[in-house]
Scaffold this active site. Structure first.
Site, PDB file in Angstrom:
ATOM      1  N   ILE A 140       0.863  -1.171   0.000  1.00  0.00           N
ATOM      2  CA  ILE A 140       0.000   0.000   0.000  1.00  0.00           C
ATOM      3  C   ILE A 140       0.903   1.225   0.000  1.00  0.00           C
ATOM      4  CG2 ILE A 140      -2.044  -1.065   1.005  1.00  0.00           C
ATOM      5  CD1 ILE A 140      -1.267  -0.141   3.702  1.00  0.00           C
ATOM      6  N   ASP A 141       0.425   2.296  -0.586  1.00  0.00           N
ATOM      7  CA  ASP A 141       1.249   3.486  -0.782  1.00  0.00           C
ATOM      8  C   ASP A 141       1.782   4.022   0.537  1.00  0.00           C
ATOM      9  OD1 ASP A 141       0.528   3.294  -3.447  1.00  0.00           O
ATOM     10  OD2 ASP A 141      -1.093   4.763  -3.263  1.00  0.00           O
ATOM     11  N   LYS A 142       2.886   4.725   0.449  1.00  0.00           N
ATOM     12  CA  LYS A 142       3.490   5.341   1.631  1.00  0.00           C
ATOM     13  C   LYS A 142       2.459   6.125   2.438  1.00  0.00           C
ATOM     14  CE  LYS A 142       6.715   9.040   2.925  1.00  0.00           C
ATOM     15  NZ  LYS A 142       7.674  10.054   2.429  1.00  0.00           N
ATOM     16  N   ARG A 242      -7.163   5.370  -6.154  1.00  0.00           N
ATOM     17  CA  ARG A 242      -6.912   6.777  -6.449  1.00  0.00           C
ATOM     18  C   ARG A 242      -7.199   7.090  -7.917  1.00  0.00           C
ATOM     19  NH1 ARG A 242      -0.917   7.446  -4.277  1.00  0.00           N
ATOM     20  NH2 ARG A 242      -1.282   9.652  -4.758  1.00  0.00           N
TER      21      ARG A 242
END
Length: 316
Positions: A140-142, A242
């Site tokens: 999962i993204d930062k 997103r």
């Protein structure tokens, strides 16, 4: 037995199986690990070295596999606090805070989740692909918070990766979008690939060029100029939620890449110092790759997103 090496031995149980499959079942190693050890000349069958994974097994044949000790991972183990939701000898489920990078890469060589896991799981990693490292099967993204499962063993890594590949993993995200999606419940389908104009972005592309991606969304609450939306992933592509929500005109609040926060809501984000995409991995469900049990985990919204909802409710 050589120093730093263990020997697994026994007899094959069945006739006619692929040799890598028969040896994996008999030894407890994964098929990929067996094939790699064959390639290194570490597998003997009936006293003779074997290299062909697709050969057929003969029941009762003795085997010997020399397994070298796992070499240390190149990444540095670092004592970084972790919120552990579940852990056993096979895998670990982490509730990742926003701001923590999952894997070391250029620009983030340390201070990542992998560095933290190398410290937390020291002595427990059996050597994924021969390296003592945690098995990252998804990311999962930062700046996205929430649940992440990581394998400790080769077998767990292979089993989890298979479930991600066949899209049987349950994953639900909570997002705060700009505006109110119409219809309030729906499905977004669109292939995703690296943007041709900005290599740091993903983009919707024509079918056949990118990876097939499907997101099912449902509005949970209408807010002032925004909405709390649940997004369930049928697939798991980079930046999928997103990109898909932005594609229907409702980017995530705070997202610096895929959309601009509406002007009237910017003062709220500034006041809260909210400077990330409003996205949280809230639900994660899968079949335990070693035990066969169904596991499901829930994560409550972190304080920053909960505070954002309070402000958006109060301003309506």
């Amino acid at each position: 037995m050589n120093r730093g090496e263990s020997i697994l031995s026994g007899t094959l149980a069945d006739d006619g199986q692929r040799l890598d499959k028969a040896l994996a079942e008999a030894s407890g190693l994964s098929r990929e690990r067996v094939k790699a050890l064959m390639g290194e000349g570490r597998v003997r069958l009936g006293g003779a070295e074997v290299h062909q994974a697709s050969a057929r097994s003969v029941a009762g044949t003795a085997f010997e596999i020399r397994v070298p000790e796992a070499v240390p991972a190149q990444a540095l183990a670092q004592d970084i606090p972790l919120t552990v939701v579940f852990e056993d000898e096979h895998l670990i489920v982490i509730d990742k805070p926003a701001g923590l990078v999952v894997h070391p890469a250029a620009g983030n060589l340390d201070g990542t989740l992998v560095n933290a896991l190398l410290h937390h799981c020291r002595g427990q990693l059996s050597g994924i692909g021969g390296v003592a490292r945690p098995g990252i099967v998804h990311r999962i993204d930062k700046d996205t918070s929430g649940l992440l499962v990581v394998a400790k063993t080769d077998t767990a890594h292979e089993g989890l990766a298979r479930q991600f590949a066949d899209h049987s993993i349950e994953r639900a995200y909570l997002a705060v979008t700009a505006g109110h999606p119409l219809p309030p419940t729906g499905t977004v389908r669109g292939a995703i690939a690296r943007s041709s104009t900005n290599r740091k972005k993903m983009a919707l592309v024509e079918d056949g060029r990118g990876k097939h991606a499907v997101t099912h969304y449902k509005t949970l609450e209408r807010l002032d100029g925004a909405a709390l939306v649940e997004c369930r992933l049928e697939t798991g592509r980079t930046h999928q939620v997103r990109v898909h929500m932005a594609s229907i005109g409702h980017p995530l609040l705070g997202d610096p890449v895929y959309g601009r926060t509406p002007a009237r809501l910017r003062p709220i984000l500034t006041q809260l110092h909210f400077a990330r995409q409003a996205l949280h991995a809230a639900v994660l469900g899968f079949i335990h790759p070693a035990m066969g049990a169904a596991l499901r985990f829930d994560s409550t919204l972190p304080a920053d997103m909960a505070g954002l909802l309070v402000e958006l409710r109060g301003s309506s």
